[in-house]
Design an enzyme around this catalytic site. Sequence first.
Site, PDB file in Angstrom:
ATOM      1  N   HIS A   1      -7.132  -3.221   5.730  1.00 50.63           N
ATOM      2  CA  HIS A   1      -6.538  -1.885   5.615  1.00 50.63           C
ATOM      3  C   HIS A   1      -7.368  -1.027   4.660  1.00 50.63           C
ATOM      4  O   HIS A   1      -7.709   0.119   4.958  1.00 50.63           O
ATOM      5  CB  HIS A   1      -5.092  -2.016   5.118  1.00 50.63           C
ATOM      6  CG  HIS A   1      -4.521  -0.751   4.547  1.00 50.63           C
ATOM      7  ND1 HIS A   1      -4.844  -0.290   3.283  1.00 50.63           N
ATOM      8  CD2 HIS A   1      -3.668   0.159   5.054  1.00 50.63           C
ATOM      9  CE1 HIS A   1      -4.215   0.845   3.060  1.00 50.63           C
ATOM     10  NE2 HIS A   1      -3.500   1.139   4.110  1.00 50.63           N
ATOM     11  N   ASN A   2      -7.707  -1.564   3.512  1.00 54.58           N
ATOM     12  CA  ASN A   2      -8.467  -0.787   2.532  1.00 54.58           C
ATOM     13  C   ASN A   2      -9.864  -0.453   3.048  1.00 54.58           C
ATOM     14  O   ASN A   2     -10.374   0.635   2.806  1.00 54.58           O
ATOM     15  CB  ASN A   2      -8.571  -1.537   1.204  1.00 54.58           C
ATOM     16  CG  ASN A   2      -7.266  -1.504   0.434  1.00 54.58           C
ATOM     17  OD1 ASN A   2      -6.202  -1.382   1.030  1.00 54.58           O
ATOM     18  ND2 ASN A   2      -7.335  -1.613  -0.870  1.00 54.58           N
TER      19      ASN A   2
ATOM     20  N   LYS B   1      -4.317  -6.623   4.146  1.00 57.54           N
ATOM     21  CA  LYS B   1      -4.365  -5.500   3.179  1.00 57.54           C
ATOM     22  C   LYS B   1      -5.826  -5.132   2.874  1.00 57.54           C
ATOM     23  O   LYS B   1      -6.174  -3.958   2.737  1.00 57.54           O
ATOM     24  CB  LYS B   1      -3.625  -5.883   1.896  1.00 57.54           C
ATOM     25  CG  LYS B   1      -3.787  -4.899   0.731  1.00 57.54           C
ATOM     26  CD  LYS B   1      -3.166  -3.563   1.054  1.00 57.54           C
ATOM     27  CE  LYS B   1      -3.264  -2.462   0.030  1.00 57.54           C
ATOM     28  NZ  LYS B   1      -3.931  -2.594  -1.194  1.00 57.54           N
TER      29      LYS B   1
ATOM     30  N   SER C   1       0.825  -1.204   0.000  1.00 61.07           N
ATOM     31  CA  SER C   1       0.000   0.000   0.000  1.00 61.07           C
ATOM     32  C   SER C   1       0.858   1.253   0.000  1.00 61.07           C
ATOM     33  O   SER C   1       1.947   1.275   0.558  1.00 61.07           O
ATOM     34  CB  SER C   1      -0.905   0.025   1.234  1.00 61.07           C
ATOM     35  OG  SER C   1      -1.606   1.241   1.262  1.00 61.07           O
TER      36      SER C   1
ATOM     37  N   GLU D   1      -9.521   2.297   5.363  1.00 63.83           N
ATOM     38  CA  GLU D   1      -9.297   3.509   4.560  1.00 63.83           C
ATOM     39  C   GLU D   1     -10.649   4.106   4.120  1.00 63.83           C
ATOM     40  O   GLU D   1     -10.857   5.323   4.213  1.00 63.83           O
ATOM     41  CB  GLU D   1      -8.440   3.109   3.360  1.00 63.83           C
ATOM     42  CG  GLU D   1      -8.106   4.201   2.388  1.00 63.83           C
ATOM     43  CD  GLU D   1      -7.289   3.632   1.223  1.00 63.83           C
ATOM     44  OE1 GLU D   1      -6.337   2.860   1.466  1.00 63.83           O
ATOM     45  OE2 GLU D   1      -7.623   3.942   0.071  1.00 63.83           O
TER      46      GLU D   1
END
Length: 486
Positions: free
Chosen positions: A188-189, A185, A131, A192
């Site tokens: 994480h997104n 990940k 990222s 976000e």
Amino acid sequence: MSEPVADIALIGLAVMGQNIILNMNDHGFVVCAFNRTVEKVEHFLANEAKGTKIVGATSMEDMVSKLKSPRRVMLLVKAGAAVDAFIDKLVPLLSKGDIIIDGGNSEYQDTNRRCKALANKGLLYVGSGVSGGEEGARYGPSIMPGGHSEAWPHIKPIFQAISAKVNDEPCCDWVGDEGAGHFVKMVHNGIEYGDMQLCCEAYHLMKDSLDMTHDEMSQVFTEWNKGELDSFLIEITSEILKFKEKETDSEYLVERIKDTAGQKGTGKWTAISALEYGMPVTLIGESVFARCLSSLKDERVAASKVLDGPSTSKFKGDRKQFIEDIRKALYASKIVSYAQGFMLMRQAAKELNWSLNYGAIALMWRGGCIIRSRFLGNIREAFTKNPELKNLLMDDFFKKAILDCQHSWRVVVSQAAMLGIPVPAFSTALAFYDGYRHAMLPANLIQAQRDYFGAHTYELLANPGTFQHTNWTGRGGNVSSSTYDA
Ligand code: 2AM
């Protein structure tokens, strides 16, 4: 036959791939570049890679022959079929103990599947979240590798060298087995999405209920960025709000942008996973839905002419205090969002038998990526203090932070409701907090209803583990149901 000179091969010369190669080169590694459309290799060597130690390959065979052993091949190609196609081509060319790394945005279930398939062939497979966008790839991304742990010692020096650093610590560590890297990940997104939605709700309140100017809003975000909200997304929000293409423009660019948010899918995957694992990751879910609602532009325009809200959307009261209340509502909601994200990772780890290091994950996100923030340092500390921590909300630091924000948070959610400004993320976070802290929720009534209409049985508080059915009406039978679902 060429000499094996390269430390690693990288397939996929789109922006991310090129930047990762240049980053590896900066750190002294010899990279062999390859791409499906081979002309792109020549072009890259003659331009961006000119004057570097980067070598190119004309074919997959040529690429493999240039690699030192154990061979390390990293894919940065479109997720899905392209990854499988390259794996199929690589397998016959590689030897036992060689390593394939997928650095793309693959679905973690695909990575689980590929790990299993390649283990049977004696190859080591790594699925790694990367990222940080273009800039991160070039100068230091956050890297989240998982898969066959035997591969880690062989890729660690390269990955940790090229990753972002916070206080000299690399934002890259081993995440866990199989698709754990891609799962982390994905979360994480999702987070976000949540962080971005929180910024949007603060902006909406400032713009529509406080009638603040863009310079004022930008200034507030700049101030927020100096405190506990210090983060990349708060910083760029401040920049965006005051941005004009030309000094003479009458309007700010952000107000000319169509209010329909796009998405590539990883936020949606997080919400789907949350449903699959039965975890109430409500803030990310609301953030995905908020984007969906934003996309119904034509319907909203039509509805805006027909559906009425309260008589005023203007805040009447202490404006300075309300801005501080919004800051606190954002901070408390953000804490809930991260608590929910870690709950999802914990549950997936339990069901998939992964051993995740939550403090290390927080550190991986601390720098290099879109959600980088000071706050992730606090999360890391919480898990360092107590690696068994069940929920971030139960950590002393976060418990106190929420306590400090709680009143403001309630003021903002209730004011927003009275003024008719939608704050789905602020309010779902508060509802979650209130639900989580209740020893007794009204789900006893659901159980009673289910038993009433469908004989689903219920468990008595005083008699745990025993399920019973009541004939609520005196009609019907005393037989419980296990087939009819509700
Ligand atoms: P290309 O340059 O030959 O199109 C990002 O799109 C990267 O993924 C590019 O390197 C692209 O290669 C590669 N890619 C996309 N689809 C692919 C496919 N089906 N097979 C192989 N590579 C693919």
